[in-house]
Write a protein that holds these residues in place. Structure first.
Motif, PDB file in Angstrom:
ATOM      1  N   ASP A  83      76.411  18.061   3.572  1.00 58.73           N
ATOM      2  CA  ASP A  83      75.870  19.414   4.090  1.00 58.73           C
ATOM      3  C   ASP A  83      74.476  19.545   3.041  1.00 58.73           C
ATOM      4  N   VAL A  86      71.881  17.038   3.869  1.00 61.92           N
ATOM      5  CA  VAL A  86      70.848  17.574   5.224  1.00 61.92           C
ATOM      6  C   VAL A  86      69.927  18.646   5.021  1.00 61.92           C
ATOM      7  N   ASN A  98      65.294  11.506   8.444  1.00 62.92           N
ATOM      8  CA  ASN A  98      66.291  10.841   9.139  1.00 62.92           C
ATOM      9  C   ASN A  98      66.697   9.787   8.132  1.00 62.92           C
ATOM     10  N   PHE A 173      69.348  26.776   7.607  1.00 61.32           N
ATOM     11  CA  PHE A 173      70.050  25.289   7.715  1.00 61.32           C
ATOM     12  C   PHE A 173      71.583  25.474   8.185  1.00 61.32           C
ATOM     13  N   GLY A 176      74.108  23.483   6.998  1.00 58.64           N
ATOM     14  CA  GLY A 176      74.331  21.817   7.278  1.00 58.64           C
ATOM     15  C   GLY A 176      75.300  21.447   8.289  1.00 58.64           C
ATOM     16  N   CYS A 178      77.312  21.350  12.121  1.00 57.10           N
ATOM     17  CA  CYS A 178      77.076  20.690  13.343  1.00 57.10           C
ATOM     18  C   CYS A 178      76.625  21.599  14.454  1.00 57.10           C
ATOM     19  N   ALA A 182      69.677  24.820  17.638  1.00 59.27           N
ATOM     20  CA  ALA A 182      69.646  25.984  16.750  1.00 59.27           C
ATOM     21  C   ALA A 182      69.306  27.115  17.714  1.00 59.27           C
ATOM     22  N   LEU A 242      69.701  10.885  15.195  1.00 56.88           N
ATOM     23  CA  LEU A 242      68.834  11.906  14.778  1.00 56.88           C
ATOM     24  C   LEU A 242      67.468  11.335  15.307  1.00 56.88           C
ATOM     25  N   TYR A 250      68.728  19.946  17.103  1.00 55.57           N
ATOM     26  CA  TYR A 250      69.791  19.081  17.427  1.00 55.57           C
ATOM     27  C   TYR A 250      70.296  18.554  15.784  1.00 55.57           C
ATOM     28  N   SER A 251      71.209  18.736  15.293  1.00 58.39           N
ATOM     29  CA  SER A 251      71.893  18.377  14.016  1.00 58.39           C
ATOM     30  C   SER A 251      72.331  16.959  13.916  1.00 58.39           C
ATOM     31  N   CYS A 260      82.747  19.104  11.004  1.00 55.43           N
ATOM     32  CA  CYS A 260      81.798  20.279  11.722  1.00 55.43           C
ATOM     33  C   CYS A 260      82.822  21.690  11.676  1.00 55.43           C
ATOM     34  N   LEU A 271      77.279  28.239  15.684  1.00 57.12           N
ATOM     35  CA  LEU A 271      77.702  27.060  14.991  1.00 57.12           C
ATOM     36  C   LEU A 271      78.794  26.503  15.952  1.00 57.12           C
TER      37      LEU A 271
END
Length: 320
Positions: A83, A86, A98, A173, A176, A178, A182, A242, A250-251, A260, A271
């Motif tokens: 996390d 990310v 990525n 974020f 970080g 899953c 968003a 990604l 999209y994570s 997750c 989340l």
């Protein structure tokens, strides 16, 4: 990872006088005064089968709980590192986030597997544990302990991350975690996310965990190579999920339900939206991989194990 299928030798209890151990339940039902079998005691064989096939005796083994500590710590460090990677990769506005995330995931996973494999088998992922339980490489009881430990470790890692990042970063974020989308973006459709989790899980198991479960290959390649292969496949799948989707918000594929659920429990909010995808998708992928193993020629999969806890074998024992 090479030893992930094996039980520890000190888990085995032997009768000092030779022969079989005394079973915890009687296999012969007693008769009541009318000559009929006691309905409670007549169920003893079923209870005995459940006790043995579920591996409930392992809950009394200290080695299982000591190994679960490694799973807690390993998953906690994994969640904290992944996390953080990310968040930092996106926050620094690098031109190739990525690719950077994927490479660092590869390094992190490889190192953590090498650290935890000698103690617990190096699962640190419910996908690995669930698959090992389906194949009968570990007992369902040990698998349950491991998954619980992994989820607890994920929460610890998310709490640690929350303690060191600012509120603005946490909000921006999502720790970080899953997420299919968003709060302010379209992201990924639920069905697409489910398909991606299922496919990535199967590829992960097929391309890397197969080597770890097959003791013949694990010995031939050595623990460093096996752990590096697992880390490389995960990093590649993260990059693909990604890059190919290209969906803002999209994570990426989770490929680890514990990773997750940790941020979801700590951060909450959206989340939890379609969070079930990160459990159901991998579960379907594990079952598909299990069925593939069952139809594959046996000479192509050698684990030097009696598969005592195999899922289908257990069901047959209960039904017949």
């Amino acid at each position: 990872m090479a030893d992930t299928y094996a039980g520890r030798e000190d888990d085995v209890e032997e009768n000092p006088h030779g022969g079989s151990r005394v079973l915890p339940f009687s296999t012969t039902p007693r008769l009541d005064g009318g000559g009929k079998a006691d309905p409670v005691l007549s169920k003893a064989p079923v209870r005995q089968v459940l006790y043995e096939r579920l591996g409930l005796e392992e809950l009394a083994y200290s080695s299982v709980w000591r190994a679960s500590v490694a799973e807690v710590l390993g998953t906690a460090v994994l969640v904290f590192l992944i996390d953080t990677i990310v968040i930092s990769s996106i926050h620094t506005e690098t031109n190739t986030p990525n690719l950077l995330i994927s490479f660092l995931v590869f390094l992190s996973v490889t190192i953590l597997l090498l650290a935890t494999a000698p103690v617990s088998g190096g699962h640190i992922n419910p996908i690995v544990t669930f698959t090992a339980a389906l194949l009968g490489l570990i007992s369902p009881a040990r698998a349950a302990v491991y998954v619980l430990a992994q989820c607890c470790g994920a929460v610890v890692g998310a709490v640690a991350l929350k303690a060191v990042v600012g509120g603005a970063v946490e909000h921006a974020f999502m720790l970080g975690g899953c997420a299919l989308r968003a709060a302010s973006t379209a992201g990924m459709d639920t069905s697409q996310g489910l398909w991606l989790e299922t496919i990535c899980t199967f590829v992960f198991l097929y391309a890397s965990i197969w080597i770890a479960f097959d003791k013949r290959q694990a010995r031939a390649h050595g623990p460093v190579v096996v752990c590096a292969v697992v880390g490389a496949v995960l990093g590649l799948l993260v990059f693909v999920s990604l890059s190919v989707t290209g969906r803002r918000g999209y994570s990426g594929a989770g490929i680890n339900p514990a990773r997750c659920v940790g941020p979801a429990l700590v951060r909450g909010g959206h989340l939890w939206d379609d969070h079930w995808v990160y459990w159901v998708g991998p579960a379907i992928g594990c079952v598909i991989f299990y069925l593939y193993i069952k139809i594959a020629p046996p000479e192509h999969f050698r684990a030097d194990h009696d598969f005592k806890y195999d899922c289908l074998t257990t069901l047959k024992a209960l039904l017949y």
